[in-house]
Write an enzyme that holds these catalytic residues in place. Structure first.
Site, PDB file in Angstrom:
ATOM      1  N   ASP A 102       0.621  -1.349  -0.125  1.00 65.63           N
ATOM      2  CA  ASP A 102      -0.137  -0.108   0.047  1.00 65.63           C
ATOM      3  C   ASP A 102       1.048   1.186   0.127  1.00 65.63           C
ATOM      4  OD1 ASP A 102       0.770  -0.365   2.462  1.00 65.63           O
ATOM      5  OD2 ASP A 102      -1.501   0.041   3.266  1.00 65.63           O
ATOM      6  N   ASP A 105       7.395   3.594   3.684  1.00 65.53           N
ATOM      7  CA  ASP A 105       8.399   4.664   4.398  1.00 65.53           C
ATOM      8  C   ASP A 105       9.457   4.612   4.228  1.00 65.53           C
ATOM      9  OD1 ASP A 105       6.642   6.102   6.965  1.00 65.53           O
ATOM     10  OD2 ASP A 105       7.929   4.979   6.693  1.00 65.53           O
ATOM     11  N   GLY A 107      10.923   1.701   3.257  1.00 66.67           N
ATOM     12  CA  GLY A 107      11.330   0.589   2.745  1.00 66.67           C
ATOM     13  C   GLY A 107      11.576  -0.943   3.859  1.00 66.67           C
ATOM     14  N   THR A 109       9.684  -2.956   5.164  1.00 71.50           N
ATOM     15  CA  THR A 109       8.956  -3.726   4.668  1.00 71.50           C
ATOM     16  C   THR A 109       9.280  -4.429   2.946  1.00 71.50           C
ATOM     17  OG1 THR A 109       7.548  -2.917   5.393  1.00 71.50           O
ATOM     18  CG2 THR A 109       6.528  -4.586   4.707  1.00 71.50           C
ATOM     19  N   LEU A 110       9.472  -3.935   2.029  1.00 67.00           N
ATOM     20  CA  LEU A 110       9.297  -4.250   0.483  1.00 67.00           C
ATOM     21  C   LEU A 110      10.987  -4.959   0.889  1.00 67.00           C
ATOM     22  CD1 LEU A 110       7.906  -1.751  -1.851  1.00 67.00           C
ATOM     23  CD2 LEU A 110       7.071  -4.041  -1.368  1.00 67.00           C
ATOM     24  N   LYS A 133       6.376   7.715   0.641  1.00 68.11           N
ATOM     25  CA  LYS A 133       6.976   9.145   0.999  1.00 68.11           C
ATOM     26  C   LYS A 133       9.002   8.869   1.449  1.00 68.11           C
ATOM     27  CE  LYS A 133       3.469   8.030   5.487  1.00 68.11           C
ATOM     28  NZ  LYS A 133       3.771   7.839   6.724  1.00 68.11           N
ATOM     29  N   ASP A 161      -4.928   1.940   7.591  1.00 65.76           N
ATOM     30  CA  ASP A 161      -5.841   1.819   8.880  1.00 65.76           C
ATOM     31  C   ASP A 161      -4.803   2.749   9.799  1.00 65.76           C
ATOM     32  OD1 ASP A 161      -3.145   0.249   9.608  1.00 65.76           O
ATOM     33  OD2 ASP A 161      -4.196  -0.109  11.388  1.00 65.76           O
ATOM     34  N   ARG A 167     -10.151   1.116   7.113  1.00 60.89           N
ATOM     35  CA  ARG A 167      -9.566   1.290   5.771  1.00 60.89           C
ATOM     36  C   ARG A 167     -10.136   0.932   4.478  1.00 60.89           C
ATOM     37  NH1 ARG A 167      -4.964  -2.289   7.382  1.00 60.89           N
ATOM     38  NH2 ARG A 167      -4.806  -2.788   9.245  1.00 60.89           N
TER      39      ARG A 167
HETATM   40  P1  5GP Z   1       7.960   0.511   5.519  1.00 60.61           P
HETATM   41  O1  5GP Z   1       8.645  -0.777   6.222  1.00 60.61           O
HETATM   42  O2  5GP Z   1       8.363   0.938   4.787  1.00 60.61           O
HETATM   43  O3  5GP Z   1       8.497   1.655   6.643  1.00 60.61           O
HETATM   44  O4  5GP Z   1       6.813   0.558   6.415  1.00 60.61           O
HETATM   45  C1  5GP Z   1       5.440   0.081   5.161  1.00 60.61           C
HETATM   46  C2  5GP Z   1       4.434  -0.539   5.859  1.00 60.61           C
HETATM   47  O5  5GP Z   1       4.354   0.681   6.894  1.00 60.61           O
HETATM   48  C3  5GP Z   1       3.254  -0.263   4.886  1.00 60.61           C
HETATM   49  O6  5GP Z   1       3.137  -1.311   4.539  1.00 60.61           O
HETATM   50  C4  5GP Z   1       2.383   0.327   5.650  1.00 60.61           C
HETATM   51  O7  5GP Z   1       1.369  -0.583   6.635  1.00 60.61           O
HETATM   52  C5  5GP Z   1       2.603   1.081   7.093  1.00 60.61           C
HETATM   53  N1  5GP Z   1       2.388   2.666   6.919  1.00 60.61           N
HETATM   54  C6  5GP Z   1       4.056   3.247   6.731  1.00 60.61           C
HETATM   55  N2  5GP Z   1       3.304   4.185   5.899  1.00 60.61           N
HETATM   56  C7  5GP Z   1       1.616   4.704   6.605  1.00 60.61           C
HETATM   57  C8  5GP Z   1       0.916   5.502   6.476  1.00 60.61           C
HETATM   58  O8  5GP Z   1       0.763   6.419   6.375  1.00 60.61           O
HETATM   59  N3  5GP Z   1      -0.678   4.656   6.873  1.00 60.61           N
HETATM   60  C9  5GP Z   1      -0.603   3.893   7.013  1.00 60.61           C
HETATM   61  N4  5GP Z   1      -2.134   3.266   8.180  1.00 60.61           N
HETATM   62  N5  5GP Z   1       0.191   2.946   7.097  1.00 60.61           N
HETATM   63  C10 5GP Z   1       1.279   3.363   6.887  1.00 60.61           C
HETATM   64 MG    MG Z   2       1.483  -2.559   4.976  1.00 56.89          MG
END
Ligand code: 5GP
Ligand code: MG
Length: 181
Positions: A102, A105, A107, A109-110, A133, A161, A167
């Site tokens: 979705d 942020d 990065g 997770t991916l 972002k 969420d 959601r």
């Molecule tokens: P990352 O691992 O890139 O920091 O974060 C990715 C995950 O964080 C996204 O898949 C999502 O689940 C959650 N996330 C990041 N930013 C947001 C946001 O602004 N709103 C929500 N609801 N989830 C976020």
């Molecule tokens: Mg997520």
């Protein structure tokens, strides 16, 4: 619950147009070989709404899979540790995989899920994130398909969420500290 008004950041009309653009780019990039479906892995729960829309814009055979990775918990601050809690697939050997999330942020997770699925020996792996972002990135990752860049704000709706809620909102809205109670 949220108090006060919710500010729409990305309207449902912009969402629909953006999904169609991502789908068109994917359609241009992959072969339409009926014996070689595109394996779309949706990162639940956040990406399920986007994934449902995206796969219906694709004009190639798709095999839909899901994966649940731990992420934010109930707060708005990223936790760096990523764990795979559930996956629907047993094999990805020789497959073209598209990981769909979705929002990206940090990065983490991916990147972590991409590394995790390498053990299944996919032929190719590409990344797709509806929102990005870029100012928040902590790891080096090339995301092949990005819908929209957004500022460093916490967003809800269209699958995203806050503590398990919102959601179902059809628009993507901004939530700021103090708006939730
Ligand atoms: P990352 O691992 O890139 O920091 O974060 C990715 C995950 O964080 C996204 O898949 C999502 O689940 C959650 N996330 C990041 N930013 C947001 C946001 O602004 N709103 C929500 N609801 N989830 C976020
Ligand atoms: Mg997520």
């Amino acid at each position: 619950m949220l108090k006060g008004h919710r500010e729409v950041l990305v309207s449902r009309e912009t969402i629909a147009k953006t999904v169609a653009e991502i789908g068109a780019a994917i359609n241009r990039d992959y072969d339409k070989n009926p014996d070689r479906p595109l394996v779309v892995i949706s990162l639940l729960k956040g990406a399920m709404v986007f994934t449902a829309d995206l796969i219906r814009t694709l004009n190639m055979p798709v095999r839909l899979e899901v994966l649940v990775a731990s992420s934010y918990g109930d707060g708005t601050v990223s936790t760096r540790q990523v764990n795979v809690k559930y996956q629907s697939f047993d094999s990805l050997e020789g497959c073209d995989v598209l990981l769909v999330d979705d929002i990206t942020d940090s990065g983490n997770t991916l990147k972590a899920v991409g590394a995790y699925i390498q053990q299944y020996k996919p032929a190719t792996v590409r990344y797709c994130s509806f929102l990005d972002k870029p100012s928040r990135r902590e790891v080096d990752i090339k995301i092949d398909y990005i819908g929209l860049d957004i500022p460093d704000e916490f967003v809800i709706g269209y699958g995203l969420d806050y503590a398990g809620q919102y959601r179902e909102l059809p628009d993507i809205c901004v939530i700021r500290e103090g708006d939730a109670q």
